[in-house]
Design an enzyme around this catalytic site. Structure first.
Site, PDB file in Angstrom:
ATOM      1  N   PHE A   1       0.978  -1.279   0.273  1.00 46.13           N
ATOM      2  CA  PHE A   1       0.331   0.082  -0.111  1.00 46.13           C
ATOM      3  C   PHE A   1       1.018   1.209   0.293  1.00 46.13           C
ATOM      4  CE2 PHE A   1      -2.229  -3.008   2.731  1.00 46.13           C
ATOM      5  CZ  PHE A   1      -3.159  -4.015   1.814  1.00 46.13           C
ATOM      6  N   CYS A   2       1.818   1.280  -0.440  1.00 42.25           N
ATOM      7  CA  CYS A   2       3.162   2.084  -0.746  1.00 42.25           C
ATOM      8  C   CYS A   2       3.388   2.857   0.772  1.00 42.25           C
ATOM      9  CB  CYS A   2       2.022   3.442  -1.473  1.00 42.25           C
ATOM     10  SG  CYS A   2       2.168   2.805  -3.586  1.00 42.25           S
ATOM     11  N   ALA A   3       3.438   2.307   1.764  1.00 43.97           N
ATOM     12  CA  ALA A   3       2.924   2.371   2.989  1.00 43.97           C
ATOM     13  C   ALA A   3       4.174   1.514   3.374  1.00 43.97           C
ATOM     14  CB  ALA A   3       2.193   2.453   3.832  1.00 43.97           C
TER      15      ALA A   3
END
Length: 468
Positions: A390-392
């Site tokens: 999740f781009c985290a």
């Protein structure tokens, strides 16, 4: 009729027709969105209405927004540069959109609303205007849009807190220990794009200001679900994206204090940002830049994107956030209670079960590769969720108990179907989500865990897909 009056007429006529179609959220109905009746095929045969449960990536456009844009489209013209009627009308619509967004965010007098391409663009803009020697403090829990733009500054990355109070304490210690004691900026999310948990923004802002620092709020996941008041939260800037706020066309917002924005060179050099340009005797060029928001809006702006954001702001305000929040919280409870009944499911959380949260929930399933599980939800049930990091990346790694430095890619599986992966599954929803979609999701999770997938799957180009 003046261009200003015509622009208002376009907006009002569409708003009236859209509001007549919209259901009353106080009665528990979702707001009308595009795609609510789209049917998709199932690998097991037949088709089903698509359940869009990936709002945290991009929310479907509100029907109201689409209708507003469609009504304006014939009147489209270039802004700020044209003497013609349509150019004047478009300019008026563009600048009125700025006022609408400022009202939506409850900005202070003197705050500027700068239109950008996205939250990522907004925070990169802010990074570009930091004063010399500014220190930046950011938690490892941030989305990459707010974790990465500060590479050219002196950055302190803070470990993931496990309670809201610990987040404030961690920040206070870091700010107190900074050396030298100069300009500083804190960047923090309003609601996590992984866990949905709402962060103690007001308390973090107070801590930042007590130590002579400023704070920017990444509201990409908060603004679509919860009212955001710059005044009440006492943040210096707020950034968000239109595509998460039920507004398509690729626009974003950076709103807040004007001084750093006015003192810095334009984010982009070009027409629109320049007020006066003249040749010098030595052959060079002298430029006088605008001191308004136009200083950082060089080039022809995305007028339709900007107008779509303003339309979404109006639609959410008129629907009433209290009713929207109440309905969404009922959906959150329904999903969390359903997942709690499945022993193989582990919901990811930083702050615990009692933490306030928006409609974003991530989890893993014992015995399942996350990409395999998400593929089965789509192919066999017509449910769209997200799987990956999740781009985290650092946050998901921390939540999964692995080294935050472990490699991984957004959305890419790391194992074949049936093998364990270090990715997660995310379900997210909002104002346009029908009850049936979350009920179908909970039922599908239970059936997949109990019975397994009905179809065979394979990995293709980094994705798990049905085998044919």
């Amino acid at each position: 009729m003046s261009a200003s009056t015509a622009a208002t007429a376009v907006s009002v006529s569409v708003s009236a027709s859209a509001s007549a179609e919209s259901a009353d959220p106080c009665c528990g109905a979702p707001l009308p969105v595009l795609g609510r009746d789209v049917a998709v095929p199932l690998v097991t045969g037949g088709e089903v209405t698509y359940a869009a449960l990936d709002y945290a990536a991009s929310a479907p456009a509100l029907q109201r927004v689409w209708d507003d844009v469609a009504a304006y489209a014939p009147y489209y013209g270039s802004v700020h540069r044209g003497a013609g009627y349509l150019s004047q009308l478009s300019t008026d619509l563009f600048e009125n959109s700025r006022v609408t967004v400022a009202e939506f965010l409850d900005c202070r007098d003197g705050d500027q609303v700068v239109f950008t391409r996205s939250t990522t663009d907004s925070l990169n803009l802010l990074s570009a205007v930091l004063p010399a020697d500014c220190q930046v403090f950011v938690f490892e829990t941030e989305h990459h849009a707010s974790l990465l733009p500060w590479q050219d500054a002196r950055v302190t990355y803070l470990n993931a807190p496990r309670t809201p109070a610990q987040a404030v304490e961690t920040l206070e210690r870091a700010l107190a220990d900074r050396d030298p004691y100069g300009p500083a900026l804190v960047c923090v999310t309003g609601a996590s794009n992984v866990t949905g948990e709402i962060w103690p923004v007001r308390d973090l802002a107070a801590a930042a200001h007590a130590h002579g620092a400023r704070i920017v709020l990444d509201a990409a996941q908060l603004a679509p679900h919860h009212p955001v008041s710059v005044k009440e939260l006492d943040v210096d800037w707020v950034a968000f994206s239109g595509h998460k706020l039920y507004a398509p066309f690729g626009s974003g917002v950076l709103a807040g204090r004007a001084d750093w924005l006015q003192a810095a060179e334009p984010y982009l050099a070009g027409g629109g940002a320049s007020k006066k340009v003249a040749r010098r005797a030595d052959g060079g060029v002298d430029v006088e830049w605008h001191t308004t928001a136009a200083r950082h809006e060089a080039g022809s702006p995305n007028v339709i994107g900007v107008y779509s954001i303003a339309s979404a702001c109006k639609a959410l305000t008129e629907a009433g956030f209290d009713a929207l929040v109440e309905r969404e919280q009922a959906l959150v409870r329904k999903v969390r209670e359903g997942l709690a009944e499945v022993g193989a499911v582990k919901v990811l959380s930083l702050f615990g079960d009692d933490a306030p949260r928006v409609g974003v929930i991530s989890f893993v399933v014992d015995g399942w590769n996350s990409s395999h599980f998400a593929a089965a939800l789509s192919a066999e049930y017509g449910i769209g969720v997200r799987d990956g990091l999740f781009c985290a990346h650092p946050l998901v790694r921390t939540l999964l108990g692995s080294d935050p430095q472990d490699p991984g890619e957004c959305g890419a599986p790391e194992a074949e179907p049936g093998e364990r992966s270090l990715n997660a599954i995310r379900v997210s929803f909002g104002a346009g989500t029908p009850d049936e979609h979350v009920e179908r999701f909970v039922r599908a999770v239970k059936e997949l865990v109990a019975n397994g997938a009905q179809w065979n799957y394979r990995t293709e180009d980094g994705r798990c897909v049905p085998a044919v």
